[in-house]
Design a protein around this motif. Structure first.
Motif, PDB file in Angstrom:
ATOM      1  N   MET A   1       0.839  -1.184   0.000  1.00 18.79           N
ATOM      2  CA  MET A   1       0.000   0.000   0.000  1.00 18.79           C
ATOM      3  C   MET A   1       0.882   1.245   0.000  1.00 18.79           C
ATOM      4  SD  MET A   1      -2.980   1.141   2.710  1.00 18.79           S
ATOM      5  CE  MET A   1      -2.029   1.066   4.197  1.00 18.79           C
ATOM      6  N   ASP A   2       0.589   2.181  -0.906  1.00 21.94           N
ATOM      7  CA  ASP A   2       1.309   3.448  -0.924  1.00 21.94           C
ATOM      8  C   ASP A   2       1.033   4.224   0.345  1.00 21.94           C
ATOM      9  OD1 ASP A   2       2.519   3.161  -3.361  1.00 21.94           O
ATOM     10  OD2 ASP A   2       0.961   4.213  -4.477  1.00 21.94           O
ATOM     11  N   LYS A   3       2.044   4.946   0.800  1.00 23.45           N
ATOM     12  CA  LYS A   3       1.859   5.827   1.943  1.00 23.45           C
ATOM     13  C   LYS A   3       1.567   7.216   1.380  1.00 23.45           C
ATOM     14  CE  LYS A   3       5.674   5.352   4.267  1.00 23.45           C
ATOM     15  NZ  LYS A   3       6.731   5.200   5.259  1.00 23.45           N
ATOM     16  N   VAL A   4       0.316   7.655   1.518  1.00 21.33           N
ATOM     17  CA  VAL A   4      -0.117   8.935   0.974  1.00 21.33           C
ATOM     18  C   VAL A   4      -0.556   9.834   2.121  1.00 21.33           C
ATOM     19  CG1 VAL A   4      -1.751  10.118  -0.536  1.00 21.33           C
ATOM     20  CG2 VAL A   4      -0.818   7.887  -1.199  1.00 21.33           C
ATOM     21  N   CYS A   5       0.007  11.016   2.169  1.00 19.96           N
ATOM     22  CA  CYS A   5      -0.298  11.983   3.220  1.00 19.96           C
ATOM     23  C   CYS A   5      -0.804  13.278   2.600  1.00 19.96           C
ATOM     24  CB  CYS A   5       0.945  12.261   4.052  1.00 19.96           C
ATOM     25  SG  CYS A   5       0.703  13.506   5.340  1.00 19.96           S
ATOM     26  N   ALA A   6      -1.959  13.724   3.070  1.00 18.71           N
ATOM     27  CA  ALA A   6      -2.506  15.015   2.656  1.00 18.71           C
ATOM     28  C   ALA A   6      -2.243  16.014   3.766  1.00 18.71           C
ATOM     29  CB  ALA A   6      -4.006  14.901   2.399  1.00 18.71           C
ATOM     30  N   ILE A   7      -1.603  17.123   3.415  1.00 16.64           N
ATOM     31  CA  ILE A   7      -1.300  18.156   4.403  1.00 16.64           C
ATOM     32  C   ILE A   7      -2.014  19.433   3.992  1.00 16.64           C
ATOM     33  CG2 ILE A   7       0.485  19.467   5.594  1.00 16.64           C
ATOM     34  CD1 ILE A   7       2.425  17.178   4.884  1.00 16.64           C
ATOM     35  N   PHE A   8      -3.096  19.726   4.690  1.00 18.05           N
ATOM     36  CA  PHE A   8      -3.840  20.965   4.456  1.00 18.05           C
ATOM     37  C   PHE A   8      -3.140  22.072   5.233  1.00 18.05           C
ATOM     38  CE2 PHE A   8      -6.743  17.826   3.031  1.00 18.05           C
ATOM     39  CZ  PHE A   8      -7.553  18.446   2.098  1.00 18.05           C
ATOM     40  N   GLY A   9      -2.820  23.150   4.529  1.00 13.78           N
ATOM     41  CA  GLY A   9      -1.990  24.188   5.117  1.00 13.78           C
ATOM     42  C   GLY A   9      -0.516  23.818   5.007  1.00 13.78           C
ATOM     43  N   GLY A  10      -0.184  23.043   3.990  1.00 14.71           N
ATOM     44  CA  GLY A  10       1.168  22.514   3.842  1.00 14.71           C
ATOM     45  C   GLY A  10       2.143  23.411   3.108  1.00 14.71           C
ATOM     46  N   SER A  11       1.711  24.601   2.704  1.00 14.01           N
ATOM     47  CA  SER A  11       2.605  25.461   1.922  1.00 14.01           C
ATOM     48  C   SER A  11       3.499  26.344   2.778  1.00 14.01           C
ATOM     49  CB  SER A  11       1.790  26.340   0.968  1.00 14.01           C
ATOM     50  OG  SER A  11       1.003  27.260   1.690  1.00 14.01           O
ATOM     51  N   ARG A  12       3.197  26.448   4.078  1.00 10.76           N
ATOM     52  CA  ARG A  12       4.042  27.288   4.933  1.00 10.76           C
ATOM     53  C   ARG A  12       3.851  26.909   6.401  1.00 10.76           C
ATOM     54  NH1 ARG A  12       1.058  32.451   6.168  1.00 10.76           N
ATOM     55  NH2 ARG A  12      -1.057  32.002   5.554  1.00 10.76           N
ATOM     56  N   GLY A  13       4.680  27.501   7.247  1.00 14.26           N
ATOM     57  CA  GLY A  13       4.556  27.310   8.688  1.00 14.26           C
ATOM     58  C   GLY A  13       4.718  25.863   9.128  1.00 14.26           C
ATOM     59  N   GLU A  71      -7.040  11.303  -4.630  1.00  9.24           N
ATOM     60  CA  GLU A  71      -7.161   9.853  -4.804  1.00  9.24           C
ATOM     61  C   GLU A  71      -6.868   9.442  -6.244  1.00  9.24           C
ATOM     62  OE1 GLU A  71     -10.524   6.472  -4.048  1.00  9.24           O
ATOM     63  OE2 GLU A  71     -10.222   8.004  -2.497  1.00  9.24           O
ATOM     64  N   LYS A  72      -7.341  10.241  -7.185  1.00  5.37           N
ATOM     65  CA  LYS A  72      -7.120   9.948  -8.606  1.00  5.37           C
ATOM     66  C   LYS A  72      -5.631  10.028  -8.953  1.00  5.37           C
ATOM     67  CE  LYS A  72      -9.870  12.247 -11.187  1.00  5.37           C
ATOM     68  NZ  LYS A  72     -10.468  13.326 -12.000  1.00  5.37           N
ATOM     69  N   ASN A  73      -4.914  10.985  -8.373  1.00  7.83           N
ATOM     70  CA  ASN A  73      -3.528  11.239  -8.759  1.00  7.83           C
ATOM     71  C   ASN A  73      -2.470  10.624  -7.854  1.00  7.83           C
ATOM     72  OD1 ASN A  73      -3.738  13.107 -11.157  1.00  7.83           O
ATOM     73  ND2 ASN A  73      -5.068  14.147  -9.700  1.00  7.83           N
ATOM     74  N   LEU A  74      -2.817  10.360  -6.592  1.00  4.16           N
ATOM     75  CA  LEU A  74      -1.832   9.820  -5.651  1.00  4.16           C
ATOM     76  C   LEU A  74      -2.229   8.473  -5.056  1.00  4.16           C
ATOM     77  CD1 LEU A  74      -0.971  13.052  -3.617  1.00  4.16           C
ATOM     78  CD2 LEU A  74       0.577  11.810  -5.137  1.00  4.16           C
ATOM     79  N   GLY A  75      -3.518   8.211  -5.028  1.00  5.18           N
ATOM     80  CA  GLY A  75      -4.016   7.033  -4.333  1.00  5.18           C
ATOM     81  C   GLY A  75      -4.764   7.449  -3.079  1.00  5.18           C
ATOM     82  N   ARG A  76      -5.253   6.475  -2.345  1.00  2.00           N
ATOM     83  CA  ARG A  76      -6.040   6.762  -1.146  1.00  2.00           C
ATOM     84  C   ARG A  76      -5.183   7.392  -0.056  1.00  2.00           C
ATOM     85  NH1 ARG A  76     -10.191   1.731  -0.280  1.00  2.00           N
ATOM     86  NH2 ARG A  76     -11.518   2.250  -2.049  1.00  2.00           N
ATOM     87  N   VAL A  77      -5.729   8.398   0.575  1.00  2.00           N
ATOM     88  CA  VAL A  77      -5.041   9.090   1.673  1.00  2.00           C
ATOM     89  C   VAL A  77      -5.127   8.219   2.922  1.00  2.00           C
ATOM     90  CG1 VAL A  77      -5.115  11.109   3.196  1.00  2.00           C
ATOM     91  CG2 VAL A  77      -5.509  11.383   0.732  1.00  2.00           C
ATOM     92  N   ASN A  78      -3.955   7.909   3.501  1.00  6.08           N
ATOM     93  CA  ASN A  78      -3.970   7.181   4.761  1.00  6.08           C
ATOM     94  C   ASN A  78      -3.387   7.970   5.917  1.00  6.08           C
ATOM     95  OD1 ASN A  78      -1.236   6.742   3.960  1.00  6.08           O
ATOM     96  ND2 ASN A  78      -1.867   4.842   2.968  1.00  6.08           N
ATOM     97  N   PHE A  79      -2.953   9.200   5.639  1.00  9.74           N
ATOM     98  CA  PHE A  79      -2.471  10.092   6.695  1.00  9.74           C
ATOM     99  C   PHE A  79      -2.931  11.500   6.360  1.00  9.74           C
ATOM    100  CE2 PHE A  79       0.730  10.017  10.171  1.00  9.74           C
ATOM    101  CZ  PHE A  79       0.655  11.355  10.535  1.00  9.74           C
ATOM    102  N   LEU A  80      -3.600  12.136   7.307  1.00 11.01           N
ATOM    103  CA  LEU A  80      -4.119  13.493   7.114  1.00 11.01           C
ATOM    104  C   LEU A  80      -3.552  14.409   8.185  1.00 11.01           C
ATOM    105  CD1 LEU A  80      -6.146  15.638   5.976  1.00 11.01           C
ATOM    106  CD2 LEU A  80      -7.818  14.681   7.590  1.00 11.01           C
ATOM    107  N   VAL A  81      -3.041  15.552   7.747  1.00  8.96           N
ATOM    108  CA  VAL A  81      -2.586  16.588   8.672  1.00  8.96           C
ATOM    109  C   VAL A  81      -3.384  17.856   8.377  1.00  8.96           C
ATOM    110  CG1 VAL A  81      -0.646  18.020   9.433  1.00  8.96           C
ATOM    111  CG2 VAL A  81      -0.256  15.624   8.789  1.00  8.96           C
ATOM    112  N   ASN A  82      -4.045  18.363   9.402  1.00  6.44           N
ATOM    113  CA  ASN A  82      -4.796  19.613   9.289  1.00  6.44           C
ATOM    114  C   ASN A  82      -4.016  20.732   9.953  1.00  6.44           C
ATOM    115  OD1 ASN A  82      -7.276  19.098   7.887  1.00  6.44           O
ATOM    116  ND2 ASN A  82      -7.807  17.757   9.593  1.00  6.44           N
ATOM    117  N   ALA A  83      -3.270  21.481   9.140  1.00  2.00           N
ATOM    118  CA  ALA A  83      -2.479  22.602   9.638  1.00  2.00           C
ATOM    119  C   ALA A  83      -2.987  23.934   9.101  1.00  2.00           C
ATOM    120  CB  ALA A  83      -1.004  22.416   9.271  1.00  2.00           C
ATOM    121  N   ALA A  84      -4.052  23.902   8.308  1.00  2.00           N
ATOM    122  CA  ALA A  84      -4.607  25.147   7.762  1.00  2.00           C
ATOM    123  C   ALA A  84      -5.257  25.937   8.893  1.00  2.00           C
ATOM    124  CB  ALA A  84      -5.635  24.843   6.678  1.00  2.00           C
ATOM    125  N   GLY A  85      -4.970  27.201   8.937  1.00  2.00           N
ATOM    126  CA  GLY A  85      -5.569  28.040   9.975  1.00  2.00           C
ATOM    127  C   GLY A  85      -5.316  29.510   9.710  1.00  2.00           C
TER     128      GLY A  85
END
Length: 192
Positions: A1-13, A71-85
């Protein structure tokens, strides 16, 4: 299984610092921010096959579309980080209602919406991990930060309740509450 992580607010900080660590650990990353160019720059700086996405976390339709694209481009997300604020410091009596709503929508509702989308996939996979980035202000409060404190305090309660809902499905949910010093350290780490 691919390790896919989505990081919201991942562009800074803090989000960008997390992206660096997750990249080193072999995750394929979705760097998500409102500003697509900022997200692209962060993904490019990491090298590899990481992708950038634009999303306003306060809009459910944006969040759903972003998860479909990830999901279409990377696969299913199995790690989510919510850093947007966002933060609009002001005394409560001076706070504009629009600023209050904007903070609550981005800092609290946004994390709820991204978790809702991620949990659907994680339940199917029978596993996953979510980290919501709160703030010490959400636990202790601070003068001039009543709304920000409420949004981050709400995130703590939300994360605890969600952990109880999905724990039996092997999905971990945690919230971290960094303070000002940690945030400054991570910012300086990114600039190196």
């Amino acid at each position: 299984m691919d390790k896919v992580c989505a990081i919201f607010g991942g562009s800074r900080g803090i989000g960008r610092a997390v992206a660096q660590v997750m990249s080193q650990k072999g995750y394929r990353l979705a760097i998500v921010a409102r500003n697509l160019e900022g997200a692209k720059a962060a993904a490019r700086d990491l090298g590899g096959d990481h992708l950038a996405f634009s999303c306003d976390v306060a809009k459910e339709h944006d969040v759903q579309n972003t998860f479909e694209e990830m999901e279409k481009n990377l696969g299913r997300v199995n790690f989510l980080v919510n850093a947007a604020g966002i933060n609009r410091d002001n005394l409560l009596v001076r706070a504009k209602t629009e600023d209050m709503i904007s903070q609550l929508h981005t800092n609290l509702l946004g994390s709820m919406l991204t978790c809702k989308a991620a949990v659907r996939t994680m339940i199917q996979q029978q596993g996953g991990s979510i980290v919501n980035v709160g703030s010490i202000i959400g636990l202790k409060g601070n003068s001039g930060q009543t709304v920000y404190s409420a949004s981050k305090g709400g995130l703590v309660g939300f994360s605890r309740a969600l952990a109880k809902e999905v724990g039996r499905k092997k999905i971990r949910v945690n919230v971290v509450a960094p303070g000002w010093i940690l945030s400054l350290y991570l910012e300086s780490f990114i600039r190196r």
